[in-house]
Scaffold this active site. Structure first.
Site, PDB file in Angstrom:
ATOM      1  N   ASP A 219      24.616   1.934  21.668  1.00  0.00           N
ATOM      2  CA  ASP A 219      23.579   2.270  22.436  1.00  0.00           C
ATOM      3  C   ASP A 219      23.034   3.464  21.628  1.00  0.00           C
ATOM      4  O   ASP A 219      23.694   4.147  20.838  1.00  0.00           O
ATOM      5  CB  ASP A 219      24.360   2.901  23.680  1.00  0.00           C
ATOM      6  CG  ASP A 219      23.556   3.640  24.767  1.00  0.00           C
ATOM      7  OD1 ASP A 219      22.476   3.178  25.164  1.00  0.00           O
ATOM      8  OD2 ASP A 219      24.007   4.650  24.861  1.00  0.00           O
TER       9      ASP A 219
ATOM     10  N   ASP B  23      20.746   6.701  23.226  1.00  0.00           N
ATOM     11  CA  ASP B  23      20.847   8.024  23.671  1.00  0.00           C
ATOM     12  C   ASP B  23      22.157   8.342  24.457  1.00  0.00           C
ATOM     13  O   ASP B  23      22.785   7.559  25.038  1.00  0.00           O
ATOM     14  CB  ASP B  23      19.663   8.271  24.765  1.00  0.00           C
ATOM     15  CG  ASP B  23      19.292   9.726  25.188  1.00  0.00           C
ATOM     16  OD1 ASP B  23      18.516  10.211  24.276  1.00  0.00           O
ATOM     17  OD2 ASP B  23      19.775  10.148  26.152  1.00  0.00           O
TER      18      ASP B  23
ATOM     19  N   ASP C 297      27.621   5.325  26.053  1.00  0.00           N
ATOM     20  CA  ASP C 297      28.073   6.683  26.669  1.00  0.00           C
ATOM     21  C   ASP C 297      27.964   6.286  28.388  1.00  0.00           C
ATOM     22  O   ASP C 297      28.371   7.124  29.052  1.00  0.00           O
ATOM     23  CB  ASP C 297      27.211   7.649  26.369  1.00  0.00           C
ATOM     24  CG  ASP C 297      25.745   7.340  26.913  1.00  0.00           C
ATOM     25  OD1 ASP C 297      25.239   6.484  26.792  1.00  0.00           O
ATOM     26  OD2 ASP C 297      25.318   8.361  27.800  1.00  0.00           O
TER      27      ASP C 297
HETATM   28  N1  PLP Z   1      15.224   4.852  29.649  1.00  0.00           N
HETATM   29  C1  PLP Z   1      14.352   5.922  29.225  1.00  0.00           C
HETATM   30  C2  PLP Z   1      12.786   5.828  29.725  1.00  0.00           C
HETATM   31  C3  PLP Z   1      14.933   6.947  28.435  1.00  0.00           C
HETATM   32  O1  PLP Z   1      14.069   7.855  28.103  1.00  0.00           O
HETATM   33  C4  PLP Z   1      16.330   6.952  28.070  1.00  0.00           C
HETATM   34  C5  PLP Z   1      17.034   7.616  27.146  1.00  0.00           C
HETATM   35  O2  PLP Z   1      16.375   8.462  26.799  1.00  0.00           O
HETATM   36  C6  PLP Z   1      16.948   5.534  28.420  1.00  0.00           C
HETATM   37  C7  PLP Z   1      16.249   4.792  29.557  1.00  0.00           C
HETATM   38  C8  PLP Z   1      18.493   5.182  28.403  1.00  0.00           C
HETATM   39  O3  PLP Z   1      18.622   4.714  26.900  1.00  0.00           O
HETATM   40  P1  PLP Z   1      20.003   4.251  26.194  1.00  0.00           P
HETATM   41  O4  PLP Z   1      20.070   2.798  26.610  1.00  0.00           O
HETATM   42  O5  PLP Z   1      19.690   4.340  24.755  1.00  0.00           O
HETATM   43  O6  PLP Z   1      21.004   5.481  26.782  1.00  0.00           O
HETATM   44 CA    CA Z   2      23.073   5.770  26.600  1.00  0.00          CA
END
Ligand code: PLP
Ligand code: CA
Length: 310
Positions: free
Chosen positions: A27, A29, A249
């Site tokens: 993953d 973020d 996370d």
């Molecule tokens: N959707 C958007 C628009 C985001 O900005 C983010 C994180 O910045 C996410 C979803 C979640 O992303 P991830 O699946 O990488 O945690």
């Molecule tokens: Ca994430």
């Protein structure tokens, strides 16, 4: 079988886990970075994993960037070089889903970002919608009069900072016109996007829910925890789930997808979910909650460094 224990991953167990794996799904973020800042030590850990011959893939529910943009972000933040084919963003996976689900020539009405439009273009799906939209007149009676494109056979909902009542009206009209012949697809259901210091903004799940509520039907969801995103990885590479680790996370997206696809799951505490939440799920005897418990946890993926030779 057996219940997952969510043990802290110490160096010895980490070495054994990594020896038994050839692929890691990350993953983004909350695991590799937070916003624009890399998680300290994360780039070094991935560099060592790549040097050890592991296949690294990136699975993100964020639909506001293309695969190419993610490879550039990885490079900018010092991660090992990645090819676009190793990146599975919900924008790309949505385009891939529609390419196989839509008849040739059919178009999509899109509530989403320019990146979502770009991924549709890359697989040859005509689209309309991204960008601001205005209501076609002052009275509600006018709102159901705007022209509809006869080629539209799907409504696709992603992260859309220009989401509006006008777009919701058009989405509903396409769905009512097409009945079940018009697909309803959402990139993901994340309800909130956490920012630094406990702040948060509404996530794409809020927008998907608005369209579902208007249309009174359920969207097909491309992103985690749906297994479609893992199926995209498995159709691109030769993946053995038993030799694959999902690092995330969030319990209700990353860990749930990993557990339901038969992967080894590793929670990192640099993002949304906490150890207290895990313990709460563990203590319940509800099977649904048990499926949110990871096999292991680390405070940060930089904790993998000792197992990788330093
Ligand atoms: N959707 C958007 C628009 C985001 O900005 C983010 C994180 O910045 C996410 C979803 C979640 O992303 P991830 O699946 O990488 O945690
Ligand atoms: Ca994430």
């Amino acid at each position: 079988g057996g219940q997952r224990r969510c043990c802290r991953l110490e160096a010895e167990a980490a070495r054994a886990m990594l020896d038994a794996a050839d692929t890691l799904l990350f993953d983004c973020d909350g695991v590799l970075w937070r916003g624009e800042a890399a998680v300290s030590g994360a780039a070094a850990a991935l560099g060592r994993l790549a040097a050890a011959g592991k296949r690294l893939c990136y699975v993100t529910n964020n639909s506001s960037r293309t695969r190419v943009a993610y490879t550039e972000k990885l490079r900018r933040l010092g991660f090992p070089p990645a090819e676009p084919r190793n990146v599975f963003g919900s924008a790309y996976c949505a385009a891939r889903y529609l390419r196989q689900a839509l008849p040739p020539g059919a178009a999509a009405y899109v509530l989403g970002s320019p990146a979502l439009a770009a991924e549709l273009e890359a697989v040859g799906i005509p689209h309309l919608g991204p960008g601001p939209a205005a209501l076609p007149g002052p009275a509600p009676a006018d709102w159901a009069q705007a022209p509809l494109d006869p080629a539209v056979r799907a409504v696709l909902v992603g992260f859309d900072e220009h989401f509006s009542y006008a777009k919701l009206c058009q989405a509903l009209r396409y769905l009512l016109r097409g009945g079940t012949d018009c697909l309803l697809v959402g990139t993901n259901r994340d309800h909130r996007l956490p920012l630094e210091g406990g702040a948060a903004i509404p996530g794409t799940g809020c927008l998907v829910k608005a369209v579902e509520t208007a249309a009174q039907r359920e969207a097909f969801i491309v992103g985690k925890p749906n297994r479609y995103m893992f199926d995209c990885v498995a159709s691109e590479f030769n993946i053995d789930p038993a030799r694959t680790i999902m690092v995330g996370d969030r319990l209700d997206t990353d860990i749930l997808m990993g557990n339901s696809c038969g992967l080894t799951t590793l929670l990192t505490l640099t993002g949304v979910s906490t150890l207290d939440e895990v313990r709460g799920h563990q203590d319940s005897d509800c099977l649904t909650r048990q499926s949110l418990v990871p096999d292991y946890y680390v405070d940060s993926i930089s904790d993998l460094l000792p197992a990788l030779g330093e």
